[in-house]
Design a protein around this motif. Structure first.
Motif, PDB file in Angstrom:
ATOM      1  N   TRP A  60       0.633  -1.039  -0.079  1.00 38.54           N
ATOM      2  CA  TRP A  60       0.117   0.078   0.039  1.00 38.54           C
ATOM      3  C   TRP A  60       0.832   1.308  -0.042  1.00 38.54           C
ATOM      4  O   TRP A  60       0.447   2.069  -0.507  1.00 38.54           O
ATOM      5  N   MET A  61       2.108   0.987   0.595  1.00 42.24           N
ATOM      6  CA  MET A  61       2.949   2.215   0.516  1.00 42.24           C
ATOM      7  C   MET A  61       3.599   2.672  -0.742  1.00 42.24           C
ATOM      8  O   MET A  61       3.611   3.594  -1.192  1.00 42.24           O
ATOM      9  N   THR A  62       3.474   1.470  -1.608  1.00 40.27           N
ATOM     10  CA  THR A  62       3.868   1.546  -2.994  1.00 40.27           C
ATOM     11  C   THR A  62       3.195   2.393  -3.757  1.00 40.27           C
ATOM     12  O   THR A  62       3.187   3.281  -4.419  1.00 40.27           O
ATOM     13  N   LEU A  63       1.799   1.901  -3.541  1.00 41.98           N
ATOM     14  CA  LEU A  63       0.683   2.781  -4.512  1.00 41.98           C
ATOM     15  C   LEU A  63       0.422   4.201  -3.861  1.00 41.98           C
ATOM     16  O   LEU A  63       0.197   5.106  -4.651  1.00 41.98           O
ATOM     17  N   PHE A  64       0.831   4.299  -2.406  1.00 33.59           N
ATOM     18  CA  PHE A  64       0.730   5.933  -2.013  1.00 33.59           C
ATOM     19  C   PHE A  64       1.941   6.583  -2.534  1.00 33.59           C
ATOM     20  O   PHE A  64       1.665   7.576  -3.023  1.00 33.59           O
ATOM     21  N   GLY A  65       3.084   5.781  -2.903  1.00 34.35           N
ATOM     22  CA  GLY A  65       4.084   6.686  -3.324  1.00 34.35           C
ATOM     23  C   GLY A  65       3.889   7.208  -4.774  1.00 34.35           C
ATOM     24  O   GLY A  65       3.982   8.049  -5.407  1.00 34.35           O
ATOM     25  N   ILE A  66       3.217   6.306  -5.517  1.00 37.31           N
ATOM     26  CA  ILE A  66       2.770   6.252  -6.937  1.00 37.31           C
ATOM     27  C   ILE A  66       1.795   7.453  -7.283  1.00 37.31           C
ATOM     28  O   ILE A  66       2.225   8.406  -7.873  1.00 37.31           O
ATOM     29  N   ASN A  67       0.948   7.594  -6.271  1.00 38.16           N
ATOM     30  CA  ASN A  67      -0.120   8.744  -6.090  1.00 38.16           C
ATOM     31  C   ASN A  67       0.589   9.890  -5.881  1.00 38.16           C
ATOM     32  O   ASN A  67       0.143  11.016  -6.343  1.00 38.16           O
ATOM     33  N   PHE A  68       1.448   9.983  -4.720  1.00 39.29           N
ATOM     34  CA  PHE A  68       1.995  11.265  -4.201  1.00 39.29           C
ATOM     35  C   PHE A  68       3.020  11.563  -5.509  1.00 39.29           C
ATOM     36  O   PHE A  68       2.853  12.909  -5.745  1.00 39.29           O
ATOM     37  N   ALA A  69       3.677  10.724  -6.090  1.00 40.57           N
ATOM     38  CA  ALA A  69       4.567  11.196  -7.137  1.00 40.57           C
ATOM     39  C   ALA A  69       4.015  12.019  -8.134  1.00 40.57           C
ATOM     40  O   ALA A  69       4.155  12.979  -8.837  1.00 40.57           O
TER      41      ALA A  69
END
Lengths: 511, 72
Positions: A60-69
Motif C-alpha cells: 500500500w505504501m508503493t501505491l501511496f508513493g505512486i499517487n504522491f509522485a
C-alpha cells in the motif's frame, strides 16, 4: 459594471481553475488518507511482528508513493493561475495568504519530505519503531499541509481578522489567530480531511475487492479490507457529523449558499429539508413559479440543521435578495447602495491622495470605511447577480450526501460479511466495491462544487466578486490554456492510471 | 550522519523499480510546468506589466474604482 467586463474571460478563467483544482483533488485526498492507512497497517506489523502485515504495508505504501509522485506539484499550477488570470485578487490577498502558505511550506513540507525518505528507503536501515515513527510523521505532515490551504480557503468564505488598506489596495492581516481558528476554516478542514480518509478507504476497498473477485491474494485482501472498512466507517460517520457543522456555519455566514443547496426561495419557519426533489429549471428569484416539479421534504429538519432550533426561520433566496424586514434581513439591493458608496469612497480617496487634498481624502476614507463591509456589492448591477446557479449546487449537494450515506452502508455490509467470512462469495457486492472508489471521487468533486460554486459570485465573500478579481486579459489567451491543461492533465492521468494498474496487477508478491 | 543520510537516498533511488518511471514522469512534469507553462503561458500579470509596486497598486485600485467612475 459587470456587463462592461469581458465575462467570457472570467468564465474561461473559472473553468481553467475548476479543471486544475478538480484534477489536483484526485490525488490529494488519496495522499491524505492513504498515509494514515499505511501507518495503521505498519502499527499492526510492529505490534504483532507478523511479516504478512509488513508485506501488506509495503504494497500500500508503493501505491501511496505512486499517487504522491504523480500528484506532486499539480497544485503549483493553481498558483500560476492566480498570478496570471486572477492578478487583482492575488495582489489583494497576498498579505493574508502569505503567512499560512509560508507556514505550510516550511513546517509541513519539510516534515513530510524528511520522513518520506526514511519511510520508503529506510526499511532495513532504521529500527522498526523509528520507521513506524517516520510513517506516522508523513501522515501528520501530509495532513498539516492541508490545514493551511484550507485556512486560506476558509478565509475566502468568511473573511475575518483583516482590514483593507486603501493605500496599498490590500487586505492586511490584523489578527492571525482569528484567521487560523476561524470556525469556518476549522469545520472545512475536519470535513475535508475526514472525507479524504473515507476516499482512501474506498481505494483500498476497490483494490482488495478486485483481488477477491480474481481469487488472488485472498488473505492479504481480507486483512486490508478489515482495517480500511473500519477506518472508512469511522471516517464516513465523522464526515456526516462535520458536514452538519459545515452546513451550520454556511447558514450563518453564507446563507445564500445554504438557500441554493436547498432550492429554498421563500424563507420558512420552521423549514423542512428537501430529501429529494426535481427542480423547476425556469424558476427565477422573485417570480411566482414553483421552485420544484416535485419534492420530498422532511419537516423542520432544515431549521434544526441551520440554527439548532426546529422552529427557527431559515431565509430563502428571495429574502436574501429583496430583504425581509420582519426577519431583519438586509436585501442585496440595499447592500448594493452601500457597496457603491464604498467604491465611490475608495475612488475619491485615490483621487484626493493624488491631488494632495488631505481633507477630501479623509472624508472619502470615512465614507469608504463606513461601507466597506459591503464593498463587493458595489460591483453588482442588479440584485439577482448575488444568486449562484441553484441547480448545480442543489444536485451536487444531494449527490454528495447520497453517496456519503451509501458509503456508510457499504462499509457496514463489508465488515459484517468479513466477520462472517462470506465476503468473497458476494460477486455483485465486490463489483460495487470496485466501483466505489470512482463514486468516492464523484462525491468529493460534488462537495467542492457545492463549496465553490455555492459562494459565487464571490472570490472573497461579500467583498470581491470574481468579475473584479480577474486580470485584464483577453478571453482567447485563457481559453488556450484551458484546452492545453485538458490535454496535459488527461495524458498525466492516463500515465498514472497505467502505472497504478500495473502495480496493482503485480500485487504484493511483486514488491 | 551526513554519510548515512546520503546513502539512504543513494541506495534508495538505485534500488527503485517503479520509482524510476515515476521520477521520469515527475521530471517531465516539472519541466513542462516551470520551463514551458510558467514561462510562456503563465507570466505573472502584475509583475510583467508593471515595474514598481506603486504602479501595481494604481492598476488594482483603478480596477476597483474605475467601473463606478465609468458609470458616472
Amino acid at each position: 459594471m459587470i456587463e462592461q467586463v469581458d465575462l467570457t474571460m472570467v468564465n474561461w478563467a473559472r473553468a481553467t481553475f475548476a479543471l486544475t483544482a478538480m484534477y489536483h483533488w484526485i490525488f490529494v485526498p488519496l495522499t491524505l488518507g492513504l498515509s494514515f492507512i499505511c501507518a495503521f497497517f505498519e502499527s499492526i506489523y510492529v505490534k504483532t511482528g507478523n511479516e504478512q502485515w509488513k508485506k501488506l504495508t509495503r504494497f500500500w505504501m508503493t501505491l501511496f508513493g505512486i499517487n504522491f509522485a504523480i500528484g506532486v506539484a499539480t497544485g503549483i499550477i493553481l498558483e500560476f493561475e492566480f498570478g496570471t488570470n486572477w492578478s487583482n485578487y492575488s495582489w489583494m490577498v497576498g498579505d493574508i495568504f502569505g503567512v499560512p502558505l509560508a507556514i505550510e511550506g516550511i513546517a509541513a513540507f519539510f516534515l513530510e519530505a524528511t520522513f518520506f525518505a526514511v519511510m520508503f528507503f529506510g526499511w532495513n536501515r532504521v529500527s522498526k519503531r523509528a520507521h513506524l515513527f517516520s510513517t506516522w510523521m508523513v501522515a501528520v505532515g501530509s495532513n498539516l499541509s492541508a490545514v493551511w490551504i484550507l485556512v486560506a480557503n476558509g478565509w475566502m468564505q468568511y473573511p475575518i481578522g483583516m482590514k483593507f488598506n486603501p493605500d496599498l489596495a490590500r487586505f492586511e492581516m490584523v489578527d492571525f489567530l482569528a484567521i487560523a481558528t476561524s470556525p469556518v476554516a476549522i469545520s472545512h478542514f475536519v470535513h475535508v480531511t475526514s472525507a479524504a480518509f473515507l476516499y482512501a478507504s474506498l481505494f483500498v476497498v476497490a483494490v482488495s475487492s478486485w483481488y477477491l473477485l480474481r481469487k488472488r491474494h485472498l488473505q492479504f485482501a481480507k486483512r486490508s479490507l478489515t482495517v480500511a472498512c473500519t477506518f472508512g466507517l469511522l471516517a464516513s460517520l465523522f464526515v456526516a457529523f462535520t458536514g452538519d457543522e459545515h452546513a451550520y456555519h454556511a447558514a450563518n455566514v453564507q446563507p445564500m449558499k445554504l438557500a441554493a443547496m436547498e432550492g429554498l426561495y421563500d424563507g420558512e419557519a420552521p423549514a423542512g429539508l428537501v430529501a429529494a426533489g426535481l427542480l423547476n429549471f425556469s424558476k427565477k428569484p422573485g417570480d411566482e413559479e414553483d421552485p420544484f416539479i416535485f419534492e420530498v421534504k422532511i419537516p423542520m429538519v432544515l431549521s434544526l440543521l441551520a440554527n439548532r432550533d426546529i422552529n427557527s426561520f431559515v431565509p430563502g433566496i428571495n429574502d436574501l435578495v429583496y430583504g425581509n424586514t420582519a426577519e431583519n434581513i438586509m436585501g442585496v439591493e440595499e447592500k448594493m447602495v452601500r457597496g457603491k458608496l464604498a467604491v465611490a469612497g475608495l475612488g475619491d480617496y485615490k483621487t484626493a491622495k493624488k491631488s494632495g487634498d488631505q481633507l477630501a481624502a479623509g472624508k472619502a476614507l470615512t465614507l469608504f470605511e463606513q461601507n466597506s463591509d459591503y464593498l463587493g456589492y458595489g460591483y453588482l448591477d442588479y440584485a439577482e447577480q448575488a444568486v449562484p446557479y441553484v441547480p448545480l449546487i442543489f444536485y451536487s449537494f444531494r449527490v454528495m450526501v447520497g453517496l456519503g450515506t451509501f458509503f456508510i452502508l457499504l462499509f457496514m455490509v463489508y465488515l459484517y460479511l468479513l466477520y462472517k467470512d462470506q465476503l468473497e462469495k458476494q460477486a455483485l457486492l465486490l463489483k460495487i466495491g470496485v466501483s466505489s472508489f470512482l463514486l468516492g471521487l464523484v462525491a468529493h468533486e460534488a462537495g467542492w462544487i457545492v463549496t465553490e460554486v455555492g459562494r459565487q459570485p464571490w472570490a472573497i465573500q461579500d467583498l470581491l466578486p470574481v468579475t473584479v478579481a480577474r486580470s485584464n486579459l483577453d478571453a482567447g489567451t485563457v481559453e488556450v490554456t484551458f484546452f492545453m491543461f485538458l490535454i496535459l492533465f488527461t495524458a498525466l492521468l492516463i500515465a498514472e492510471l497505467k502505472i497504478m494498474a500495473k502495480q496493482i496487477s503485480i500485487g504484493p508478491e511483486g514488491d | 550522519m551526513f554519510k548515512s543520510a546520503f546513502y539512504l537516498y543513494y541506495d534508495g533511488f538505485r534500488s527503485m523499480v517503479v520509482g524510476r518511471t515515476l521520477w521520469k514522469i515527475i521530471l517531465i512534469k516539472l519541466f513542462i510546468m516551470f520551463a514551458v507553462l510558467k514561462v510562456f503561458f503563465f507570466p505573472n500579470f502584475l509583475a510583467t506589466n508593471f515595474d514598481t509596486d506603486a504602479e501595481r497598486v494604481d492598476h488594482v485600485l483603478s480596477n476597483l474604482t474605475q467601473p463606478l467612475a465609468d458609470k458616472k
